[in-house]
Design a protein around this motif. Structure first.
Motif, mmCIF file in Angstrom:
data_model
loop_
_atom_site.group_PDB
_atom_site.id
_atom_site.type_symbol
_atom_site.label_atom_id
_atom_site.label_comp_id
_atom_site.label_asym_id
_atom_site.label_seq_id
_atom_site.Cartn_x
_atom_site.Cartn_y
_atom_site.Cartn_z
ATOM 1 N N UNK A 147 0.823 -1.204 0.000
ATOM 2 C CA UNK A 147 0.000 0.000 0.000
ATOM 3 C C UNK A 147 0.863 1.261 0.000
ATOM 4 N N UNK A 148 1.993 1.230 0.711
ATOM 5 C CA UNK A 148 2.854 2.415 0.830
ATOM 6 C C UNK A 148 4.310 1.971 0.941
ATOM 7 N N UNK A 149 5.209 2.808 0.447
ATOM 8 C CA UNK A 149 6.644 2.533 0.500
ATOM 9 C C UNK A 149 7.338 3.714 1.173
ATOM 10 N N UNK A 150 8.210 3.412 2.130
ATOM 11 C CA UNK A 150 8.946 4.448 2.857
ATOM 12 C C UNK A 150 10.449 4.246 2.673
ATOM 13 N N UNK A 151 11.162 5.336 2.431
ATOM 14 C CA UNK A 151 12.628 5.271 2.369
ATOM 15 C C UNK A 151 13.187 6.677 2.549
ATOM 16 N N UNK A 152 14.434 6.794 2.990
ATOM 17 C CA UNK A 152 15.038 8.109 3.187
ATOM 18 C C UNK A 152 15.360 8.786 1.857
ATOM 19 N N UNK A 153 15.682 10.071 1.914
ATOM 20 C CA UNK A 153 15.990 10.834 0.699
ATOM 21 C C UNK A 153 17.285 10.383 0.029
ATOM 22 N N UNK A 154 18.230 9.910 0.822
ATOM 23 C CA UNK A 154 19.525 9.506 0.251
ATOM 24 C C UNK A 154 20.160 8.414 1.085
ATOM 25 N N UNK A 155 21.241 7.811 0.588
ATOM 26 C CA UNK A 155 21.874 6.703 1.298
ATOM 27 C C UNK A 155 22.667 7.158 2.520
ATOM 28 N N UNK A 156 22.871 6.214 3.431
ATOM 29 C CA UNK A 156 23.771 6.385 4.568
ATOM 30 C C UNK A 156 24.977 5.479 4.361
ATOM 31 N N UNK A 157 25.945 5.554 5.277
ATOM 32 C CA UNK A 157 27.104 4.665 5.222
ATOM 33 C C UNK A 157 26.905 3.489 6.169
ATOM 34 N N UNK A 158 27.166 2.286 5.683
ATOM 35 C CA UNK A 158 27.238 1.100 6.527
ATOM 36 C C UNK A 158 28.714 0.739 6.642
ATOM 37 N N UNK A 159 29.273 0.862 7.836
ATOM 38 C CA UNK A 159 30.703 0.631 8.041
ATOM 39 C C UNK A 159 30.912 -0.764 8.645
ATOM 40 N N UNK A 160 31.583 -1.635 7.907
ATOM 41 C CA UNK A 160 31.923 -2.983 8.340
ATOM 42 C C UNK A 160 33.427 -3.035 8.607
ATOM 43 N N UNK A 161 33.925 -4.118 9.221
ATOM 44 C CA UNK A 161 35.345 -4.132 9.590
ATOM 45 C C UNK A 161 36.325 -3.863 8.446
ATOM 46 N N UNK A 162 36.050 -4.350 7.238
ATOM 47 C CA UNK A 162 37.009 -4.198 6.138
ATOM 48 C C UNK A 162 36.559 -3.232 5.041
ATOM 49 N N UNK A 163 35.269 -2.872 5.071
ATOM 50 C CA UNK A 163 34.702 -2.159 3.917
ATOM 51 C C UNK A 163 33.527 -1.300 4.381
ATOM 52 N N UNK A 164 33.223 -0.235 3.639
ATOM 53 C CA UNK A 164 32.030 0.559 3.905
ATOM 54 C C UNK A 164 31.193 0.648 2.631
ATOM 55 N N UNK A 165 29.864 0.672 2.823
ATOM 56 C CA UNK A 165 28.937 0.639 1.699
ATOM 57 C C UNK A 165 27.933 1.778 1.786
#
Length: 283
Positions: A147-165
Motif C-alpha cells: 500500500x505504501x513505501x517508505x525510504x530516506x531521501x539519500x543513502x547512509x554509510x554502513x561501516x563494516x570491519x574491512x569495507x564501507x557501503x
C-alpha cells in the motif's frame, strides 16, 4: 577459542587479466547502451595443509563479523560459508523490508582517513549511480505489492570491519504477498547481484563471467508457517571442500567503472573470508 586452522600452502586465482578484460567488455556494452549495470564476480582458490573445519571458520566469523548474516550450508562434503552484510528481504505480517547495499570503499587506517573515504563514497557519482539502480528496482517492486513505501531521501554509510557501503533501507507497508518466498522470487537477483535490466544483465554475466557461481550470491534464509521470514544473499562467502577453499567476490560495473579499481574492490570484499580462514595478508 576456535580450533586452529591448517596452514595455507597455495593460493591461485583464475587469470586476473581475463576478468579485467570481461570488465572492459561490460563497460563497452554499457556505454553503447546495451544495459545500465552488470555485476561480475571472480574466484580465488586457496589450498591448505589439512581439512578446513567449517565450525572453526564459523566461530571466527562470529567473532569478526558480529553484525552480518552468518551462514553455513553443507551438502555432499562441501560447505558454503560466509558472513553477508546484505539483507534481501524481511517480511513480518504486512510489513516488508529490504536493505539496498551497493557502492563500496575500503575502511581507512585512521579515523580521519576513514571519514574522508566515507565522504568520498557518499559523493562519488559512479557509486551513487550503482546504488540508485538497486534502490529504484526495490522501491518499484515494493510499490507493486504494498500500500505504501517508505525510504530516506539519500543513502547512509554502513561501516563494516574491512569495507564501507552505501546503504538505503526500504520499507513496504500493507504488503499483499502471502509469503516472503514470493518476494524472494520476485526480487532475486537485484541489481546489486545481477544488474539492470535484469535479463540483459544475466545474459552478459553468462557470456563474460569466468566462473560458475554455484551457490555464491544465492538467497539464503528462513520462512515460517505464516509466510513471514528473513532472507539474505550469500555474498562475502567461500566454498569449503576438504583442504580447499574457493573465495568469491563481485563488483557492480557501470559506465564510469575502472577495471583496476573494480579488481581492487574484489580483494577488499574477500578480506573477511581470508581473515576467517586465518589468512590475513596473503596476496
Amino acid at each position: 577459542l576456535p580450533a586452529p586452522l591448517p596452514a595455507l600452502v597455495a593460493a591461485r586465482e583464475a587469470d586476473s587479466g581475463r576478468w579485467m578484460e570481461a570488465v572492459r567488455q561490460a563497460i563497452a556494452s554499457i556505454r553503447a547502451g546495451a544495459l545500465d549495470k552488470v555485476v561480475l564476480a571472480r574466484a580465488r582458490q586457496l589450498t591448505f595443509a589439512g581439512t578446513i573445519d567449517a565450525g572453526s571458520v564459523l566461530a571466527r566469523l562470529r567473532e569478526q563479523q558480529p553484525f552480518a548474516y552468518l551462514f553455513a550450508f553443507e551438502q555432499d562434503g562441501r560447505c558454503l560459508i560466509g558472513a553477508s552484510p546484505e539483507q534481501l528481504v524481511q517480511k513480518e505480517g504486512e510489513t516488508c523490508r529490504s536493505i539496498c547495499l551497493a557502492g563500496s570503499a575500503r575502511r581507512g587506517a585512521t579515523v580521519e582517513e576513514d571519514e574522508r573515504l566515507g565522504a568520498w563514497l557518499l559523493s562519488d557519482r559512479k557509486n551513487r549511480q550503482e546504488h540508485q539502480f538497486v534502490v529504484r528496482m526495490i522501491s518499484r517492486l515494493f510499490a507493486e505489492v504494498c500500500e505504501a513505501v517508505e525510504m530516506p531521501d539519500g543513502p547512509q554509510l554502513l561501516k563494516l570491519p574491512h569495507i564501507q557501503h552505501l546503504c538505503t533501507s526500504v520499507v513496504g507497508r500493507g504488503c499483499r504477498e502471502p509469503s516472503v518466498l514470493r518476494l524472494v522470487e520476485r526480487m532475486h537477483p537485484t541489481p546489486a547481484l545481477g544488474g539492470t535490466p535484469r535479463e540483459r544483465a544475466m545474459e552478459t554475466i553468462r557470456a563474460l563471467e569466468p566462473l560458475e557461481r554455484g551457490w555464491y550470491a544465492a538467497p539464503i534464509g528462513w520462512v515460517d508457517a505464516y509466510g513471514d521470514g528473513e532472507w539474505a544473499v550469500a555474498i562475502r562467502s567461500a566454498l569449503l571442500a576438504g583442504s580447499q577453499a574457493f573465495l568469491f567476490a563481485g563488483c557492480g560495473i557501470v559506465a564510469d567503472s575502472d577495471p583496476q579499481s573494480e579488481y581492487e574492490e574484489t580483494n577488499v570484499k574477500m578480506a573477511p573470508m581470508l581473515s576467517a580462514l586465518g589468512v590475513m595478508h596473503h596476496d
